[in-house]
Design a protein around this motif. Structure first.
Motif, PDB file in Angstrom:
ATOM      1  N   GLY A 250       0.849  -1.393  -0.218  1.00 28.09           N
ATOM      2  CA  GLY A 250      -0.299   0.233   0.504  1.00 28.09           C
ATOM      3  C   GLY A 250       0.660   1.429  -0.115  1.00 28.09           C
ATOM      4  N   SER A 251       0.226   2.675  -0.098  1.00 27.99           N
ATOM      5  CA  SER A 251       1.123   3.834  -0.692  1.00 27.99           C
ATOM      6  C   SER A 251      -0.293   4.256  -0.085  1.00 27.99           C
ATOM      7  CB  SER A 251       1.705   3.813  -1.627  1.00 27.99           C
ATOM      8  OG  SER A 251       1.076   3.985  -3.005  1.00 27.99           O
ATOM      9  N   ASP A 252       0.041   5.786  -0.494  1.00 29.59           N
ATOM     10  CA  ASP A 252      -1.017   6.647  -0.301  1.00 29.59           C
ATOM     11  C   ASP A 252      -2.015   7.039  -1.249  1.00 29.59           C
ATOM     12  OD1 ASP A 252      -0.219   8.024   2.428  1.00 29.59           O
ATOM     13  OD2 ASP A 252       0.929   9.226   1.430  1.00 29.59           O
ATOM     14  N   ARG A 253      -1.459   6.449  -2.275  1.00 30.60           N
ATOM     15  CA  ARG A 253      -2.118   6.319  -3.582  1.00 30.60           C
ATOM     16  C   ARG A 253      -2.965   5.102  -3.994  1.00 30.60           C
ATOM     17  NH1 ARG A 253       0.163   7.438 -10.234  1.00 30.60           N
ATOM     18  NH2 ARG A 253      -1.479   7.083 -10.858  1.00 30.60           N
ATOM     19  N   TYR A 254      -1.940   4.081  -3.064  1.00 29.58           N
ATOM     20  CA  TYR A 254      -2.795   2.846  -3.855  1.00 29.58           C
ATOM     21  C   TYR A 254      -3.317   2.283  -1.976  1.00 29.58           C
ATOM     22  CZ  TYR A 254      -0.564   3.282  -8.001  1.00 29.58           C
ATOM     23  OH  TYR A 254      -0.993   3.466  -9.213  1.00 29.58           O
ATOM     24  N   THR A 255      -3.988   2.203  -2.204  1.00 30.39           N
ATOM     25  CA  THR A 255      -4.316   1.813  -0.261  1.00 30.39           C
ATOM     26  C   THR A 255      -5.021   0.536  -0.382  1.00 30.39           C
ATOM     27  OG1 THR A 255      -7.046   3.289  -0.519  1.00 30.39           O
ATOM     28  CG2 THR A 255      -4.697   4.340  -0.057  1.00 30.39           C
ATOM     29  N   GLY A 256      -6.087   0.592  -0.964  1.00 28.22           N
ATOM     30  CA  GLY A 256      -6.635  -0.908  -1.146  1.00 28.22           C
ATOM     31  C   GLY A 256      -6.650  -2.282  -1.678  1.00 28.22           C
ATOM     32  N   ALA A 257      -4.287  -1.461  -2.020  1.00 24.77           N
ATOM     33  CA  ALA A 257      -4.101  -3.250  -1.947  1.00 24.77           C
ATOM     34  C   ALA A 257      -3.290  -3.258  -0.255  1.00 24.77           C
ATOM     35  CB  ALA A 257      -3.018  -3.292  -2.762  1.00 24.77           C
ATOM     36  N   ALA A 258      -3.510  -2.692  -0.134  1.00 28.75           N
ATOM     37  CA  ALA A 258      -3.048  -2.720   1.851  1.00 28.75           C
ATOM     38  C   ALA A 258      -4.284  -3.951   2.454  1.00 28.75           C
ATOM     39  CB  ALA A 258      -2.569  -2.125   2.904  1.00 28.75           C
ATOM     40  N   VAL A 259      -5.237  -3.177   2.004  1.00 28.08           N
ATOM     41  CA  VAL A 259      -6.831  -4.139   3.153  1.00 28.08           C
ATOM     42  C   VAL A 259      -6.890  -5.490   2.259  1.00 28.08           C
ATOM     43  CG1 VAL A 259      -8.819  -3.733   2.814  1.00 28.08           C
ATOM     44  CG2 VAL A 259      -7.675  -1.685   3.103  1.00 28.08           C
ATOM     45  N   LEU A 260      -7.130  -5.062   1.646  1.00 22.74           N
ATOM     46  CA  LEU A 260      -6.918  -6.451   0.278  1.00 22.74           C
ATOM     47  C   LEU A 260      -5.788  -8.287   1.404  1.00 22.74           C
ATOM     48  CD1 LEU A 260      -7.797  -5.692  -2.744  1.00 22.74           C
ATOM     49  CD2 LEU A 260      -9.617  -6.367  -1.293  1.00 22.74           C
ATOM     50  N   SER A 261      -4.436  -7.334   0.896  1.00 22.47           N
ATOM     51  CA  SER A 261      -3.399  -8.829   1.343  1.00 22.47           C
ATOM     52  C   SER A 261      -4.200  -8.696   3.175  1.00 22.47           C
ATOM     53  CB  SER A 261      -2.501  -7.770   0.963  1.00 22.47           C
ATOM     54  OG  SER A 261      -1.894  -6.655   1.814  1.00 22.47           O
ATOM     55  N   VAL A 262      -4.334  -7.975   3.689  1.00 25.51           N
ATOM     56  CA  VAL A 262      -4.327  -7.770   5.005  1.00 25.51           C
ATOM     57  C   VAL A 262      -4.878  -9.159   5.312  1.00 25.51           C
ATOM     58  CG1 VAL A 262      -4.703  -6.991   7.302  1.00 25.51           C
ATOM     59  CG2 VAL A 262      -2.469  -6.132   5.621  1.00 25.51           C
ATOM     60  N   GLY A 263      -6.355  -8.269   4.844  1.00 27.53           N
ATOM     61  CA  GLY A 263      -7.521  -9.500   5.042  1.00 27.53           C
ATOM     62  C   GLY A 263      -7.448 -10.706   4.415  1.00 27.53           C
ATOM     63  N   GLY A 264      -6.219 -11.020   2.850  1.00 22.98           N
ATOM     64  CA  GLY A 264      -6.466 -12.093   2.945  1.00 22.98           C
ATOM     65  C   GLY A 264      -5.562 -13.609   3.899  1.00 22.98           C
ATOM     66  N   ALA A 265      -4.761 -12.857   4.293  1.00 29.99           N
ATOM     67  CA  ALA A 265      -4.356 -13.261   5.173  1.00 29.99           C
ATOM     68  C   ALA A 265      -4.992 -13.496   6.345  1.00 29.99           C
ATOM     69  CB  ALA A 265      -2.607 -12.651   6.031  1.00 29.99           C
ATOM     70  N   VAL A 266      -5.617 -12.725   7.102  1.00 29.21           N
ATOM     71  CA  VAL A 266      -6.286 -12.496   8.105  1.00 29.21           C
ATOM     72  C   VAL A 266      -7.074 -13.862   8.077  1.00 29.21           C
ATOM     73  CG1 VAL A 266      -8.336 -11.491   9.492  1.00 29.21           C
ATOM     74  CG2 VAL A 266      -6.280  -9.953   8.501  1.00 29.21           C
ATOM     75  N   ARG A 267      -7.615 -13.628   7.022  1.00 25.99           N
ATOM     76  CA  ARG A 267      -8.712 -15.134   6.764  1.00 25.99           C
ATOM     77  C   ARG A 267      -8.511 -15.885   6.745  1.00 25.99           C
ATOM     78  NH1 ARG A 267     -12.888 -13.357   9.499  1.00 25.99           N
ATOM     79  NH2 ARG A 267     -14.191 -11.559   8.071  1.00 25.99           N
ATOM     80  N   ALA A 268      -7.138 -16.453   5.911  1.00 26.33           N
ATOM     81  CA  ALA A 268      -6.098 -17.834   5.845  1.00 26.33           C
ATOM     82  C   ALA A 268      -5.629 -17.946   6.655  1.00 26.33           C
ATOM     83  CB  ALA A 268      -5.412 -17.355   5.162  1.00 26.33           C
ATOM     84  N   GLY A 269      -5.468 -17.229   8.420  1.00 21.52           N
ATOM     85  CA  GLY A 269      -5.492 -18.277   9.687  1.00 21.52           C
ATOM     86  C   GLY A 269      -4.443 -17.831  10.426  1.00 21.52           C
ATOM     87  N   ALA A 270      -3.205 -16.591   9.729  1.00 22.73           N
ATOM     88  CA  ALA A 270      -2.543 -16.034  10.560  1.00 22.73           C
ATOM     89  C   ALA A 270      -2.373 -15.797  11.720  1.00 22.73           C
ATOM     90  CB  ALA A 270      -1.933 -15.123   9.966  1.00 22.73           C
ATOM     91  N   GLY A 271      -1.447 -15.916  12.552  1.00 23.22           N
ATOM     92  CA  GLY A 271      -1.689 -16.197  13.996  1.00 23.22           C
ATOM     93  C   GLY A 271      -1.462 -14.231  14.406  1.00 23.22           C
ATOM     94  N   MET A 272      -1.054 -13.481  13.498  1.00 23.91           N
ATOM     95  CA  MET A 272      -0.788 -12.530  13.728  1.00 23.91           C
ATOM     96  C   MET A 272      -0.377 -12.047  12.107  1.00 23.91           C
ATOM     97  SD  MET A 272       1.583 -10.168  16.361  1.00 23.91           S
ATOM     98  CE  MET A 272       1.297 -10.651  17.573  1.00 23.91           C
ATOM     99  N   VAL A 273      -1.048 -10.798  11.774  1.00 26.86           N
ATOM    100  CA  VAL A 273      -0.488  -9.349  10.377  1.00 26.86           C
ATOM    101  C   VAL A 273       0.447  -8.674  11.821  1.00 26.86           C
ATOM    102  CG1 VAL A 273      -0.789  -8.592   8.679  1.00 26.86           C
ATOM    103  CG2 VAL A 273      -1.900 -10.866   9.431  1.00 26.86           C
ATOM    104  N   ARG A 274       1.559  -8.464  11.185  1.00 29.04           N
ATOM    105  CA  ARG A 274       1.917  -6.963  11.256  1.00 29.04           C
ATOM    106  C   ARG A 274       2.439  -5.913   9.810  1.00 29.04           C
ATOM    107  NH1 ARG A 274       4.456  -7.321  16.069  1.00 29.04           N
ATOM    108  NH2 ARG A 274       5.672  -9.299  16.839  1.00 29.04           N
ATOM    109  N   PHE A 275       1.392  -5.751   9.992  1.00 30.75           N
ATOM    110  CA  PHE A 275       1.062  -3.802   8.858  1.00 30.75           C
ATOM    111  C   PHE A 275       2.206  -3.363   8.826  1.00 30.75           C
ATOM    112  CE2 PHE A 275      -0.628  -1.159   6.658  1.00 30.75           C
ATOM    113  CZ  PHE A 275      -0.230  -1.909   5.056  1.00 30.75           C
ATOM    114  N   ALA A 276       3.106  -2.320   8.275  1.00 31.73           N
ATOM    115  CA  ALA A 276       4.484  -1.672   7.816  1.00 31.73           C
ATOM    116  C   ALA A 276       3.635  -1.198   6.452  1.00 31.73           C
ATOM    117  CB  ALA A 276       5.480  -2.422   7.772  1.00 31.73           C
ATOM    118  N   SER A 277       3.261   0.328   6.431  1.00 37.16           N
ATOM    119  CA  SER A 277       3.350   1.737   5.278  1.00 37.16           C
ATOM    120  C   SER A 277       3.269   3.000   6.313  1.00 37.16           C
ATOM    121  CB  SER A 277       2.349   0.759   4.434  1.00 37.16           C
ATOM    122  OG  SER A 277       2.000   1.482   3.438  1.00 37.16           O
ATOM    123  N   THR A 278       2.601   3.723   4.619  1.00 38.04           N
ATOM    124  CA  THR A 278       3.192   4.678   5.226  1.00 38.04           C
ATOM    125  C   THR A 278       1.113   5.045   5.572  1.00 38.04           C
ATOM    126  OG1 THR A 278       1.007   5.753   3.216  1.00 38.04           O
ATOM    127  CG2 THR A 278       3.961   5.357   2.804  1.00 38.04           C
TER     128      THR A 278
END
Length: 524
Positions: A250-278
């Motif tokens: 993700g970036s200030d221009r492309y925010t949706g990709a951040a939400v979607l990739s985190v969503g894929g990891a959360v729903r797939a059963g990751a024990g924890m997701v650490r997200f880093a961006s702007t």
């Protein structure tokens, strides 16, 4: 695991088996299996075999012999069987058997062939077998084109004419079958596009080759295979044992990709997701996925300290919506300098294509390009990659020293010295923006859980496709589990396999796929 082989591997196995059997045994087995499948189709279409109409398109080799002998067996059951003899010669024994059973045969004539195909309930394509390659010669090319107008079901014998059995390449006219009846073992070209899109559903007839086959060139995991690879939490599990995945996206221009990739990891059963961006994508991820632990990166930090505040992770996802400027390059260098597995997607692939030194690492790397991104990585025109997907995904894995997941109508997963894995789930509705970001999150979660890059990418592709089918069918999958295959008696409109072209499904958005992941996992 459904394994598939090249033409040379099949021929070698056939030679070894034929040396142990009476002459003609393999052709007899193949013809009997083909006739049985066709009889079942006719029962579904007409209610019976007797009185049905079967057209045979017959070439001059053993493939034509298989077709003629099968036609003879159907004629003995009361079907009206007519053969178009397209080759300079026909298999003598097969032709004699057909005529003796009451079938009819004649040389190629375009008008007669067109009329025959318009009347037939089932059309058998026995023009060219696994030995064929390149553009079909005439009149085979004309007959292949005529099959597109056939009123009944088109059944390819062993492999659709015009499809390279080893690679799936199609160079010119080719038969597009509803069903392919293949003998002895699956051919690699039947599972990989563009060949797979011409094969329809694939039915295997066992003729005894198994003990003589070498290691496969291609493998298609089944639902049971995926279920056996997936980690399952036990009583002693905690979020760290289940896997902590870092996502730099993700970036200030492309925010949706951040939400979607985190969503894929959360729903797939990751024990924890650490997200880093702007700041802006961090704000949106916090709002949509409060489970994620977020960090706003300081662009003024040195590459060595850029990720310090994120905390320890067991795998990284790098690239969706990241951008391709200097700051994104600094993030990519920091992530790829880590000693954990890294999945690189989207903008991350663009950065890697510009700077191959980023891939000089000892920890596992998974690259997930579509054909356009792979063309930049390999400096090969996109159309060449689309025409020979199997060859180019193998080349990419070897040249880049990574596991490569090539996205597309058939998703391929390659790792050097391993069979290329082909994903059999999915739906045409997956061709929409953001679904690849969800796939990245799923794969990252599985990498963090301890799967190898090869297994994580294979399982993620399967789960992603299954979730998409569930979402497109309205929540229950509509029988989405397993290989897409229509009932043997289905009508021609069902189109036999390949997700039936999206029938019974509706458009989906990428977030729908993420939300359907738990349902997909419950089906395994």
């Amino acid at each position: 695991m459904r394994t598939a082989y090249t033409s040379d591997q099949i021929r070698t196995a056939e030679t070894a088996l034929m040396a142990r059997l009476p002459e003609g045994t393999l052709m007899s087995r193949a013809a009997a299996g083909l006739a049985m499948v066709c009889a079942n189709l006719l029962k579904g279409v007409r209610g019976r075999v007797y009185g049905s109409h079967v057209a045979l398109l017959v070439g001059g080799g053993d493939n034509g012999g298989d077709t003629l002998y099968a036609g003879a067996l159907l004629a003995r059951r009361g079907a009206r069987v007519e053969a178009v003899l397209a080759g300079s010669r026909a298999h003598e024994g097969g032709l004699a058997a057909l005529l003796a059973a009451g079938g009819r045969a004649g040389p190629f004539d375009a008008a007669r062939a067109g009329d025959l195909l318009a009347r037939a309930d089932v059309v058998l394509d026995g023009l060219v077998g696994i030995g064929g390659g390149g553009t079909l010669r005439e009149p085979y090319g004309t007959l292949a084109e005529l099959t597109a107008e056939a009123a009944g079901l088109v059944v390819a014998v062993d492999v659709p004419s015009g499809v390279d059995a080893s690679s799936g390449r199609v160079e010119g006219p080719a038969v597009r079958a509803h069903l392919t009846v293949t003998f002895g073992a699956y051919k690699a070209g039947l599972l990989v596009d563009p060949g797979a899109s011409h094969a329809g559903s694939v039915e295997l007839v066992d003729i005894g080759l198994g003990p003589h086959l070498p290691g496969p060139e291609v493998a298609a995991p089944t639902g049971d295979d995926v279920a056996g690879l997936l980690p399952r939490p036990g009583a002693e599990s905690d979020k760290y044992r289940r896997g902590v995945v870092g996502i730099a996206a993700g970036s200030d221009r492309y925010t949706g990709a951040a939400v979607l990739s985190v969503g894929g990891a959360v729903r797939a059963g990751a024990g924890m997701v650490r997200f880093a961006s702007t700041a802006e994508p961090v704000r949106l991820v916090r709002a949509r996925w409060p489970e994620a632990v977020t960090t706003v990166l300081d662009p003024s930090s040195s590459p060595d300290s850029l990720l310090e505040e994120v905390g320890r992770v067991q795998a990284w996802v790098l690239g969706p919506g990241l951008g391709t400027g200097p700051e994104a390059h600094a993030v990519a260098r920091a992530v790829l300098s880590s000693d954990v597995p890294v999945l690189v997607d989207a903008d991350g692939l663009t950065l890697v294509a510009r700077d191959r030194t980023l891939l000089r690492r000892t920890a596992p790397t998974v690259l997930t390009p579509h054909a356009g991104e792979l063309s930049r990585l390999l400096d090969v025109p996109r159309e060449q990659i689309e025409a020979a997907r199997l060859d180019h995904v193998r080349r990419a894995a070897a040249e880049l020293g990574a596991t490569v997941l090539l996205k597309g109508s058939t998703t391929l997963v390659a790792e050097e010295h391993r069979p290329v894995r082909v994903n059999t789930t999915g739906t045409p509705w997956l061709a929409t923006g953001g679904t690849g970001d969800v796939l990245s999150g799923i794969t990252g979660a599985l990498l963090a859980a301890g799967l190898s890059g090869y297994d994580a990418a294979s399982c993620a592709a399967y789960i992603h496709g299954l979730a998409a089918r569930i979402a497109a069918r309205g929540g229950d999958g509509g029988g989405a589990r397993g290989d897409a295959r229509a009932d043997a008696g289905g009508r021609a409109e069902a189109r036999y396999g390949g997700g039936d072209g999206g029938r019974g499904e509706a458009p989906i958005a990428a977030l729908d796929v993420a939300e359907a992941i738990p349902a997909a996992l419950r089906m395994l």
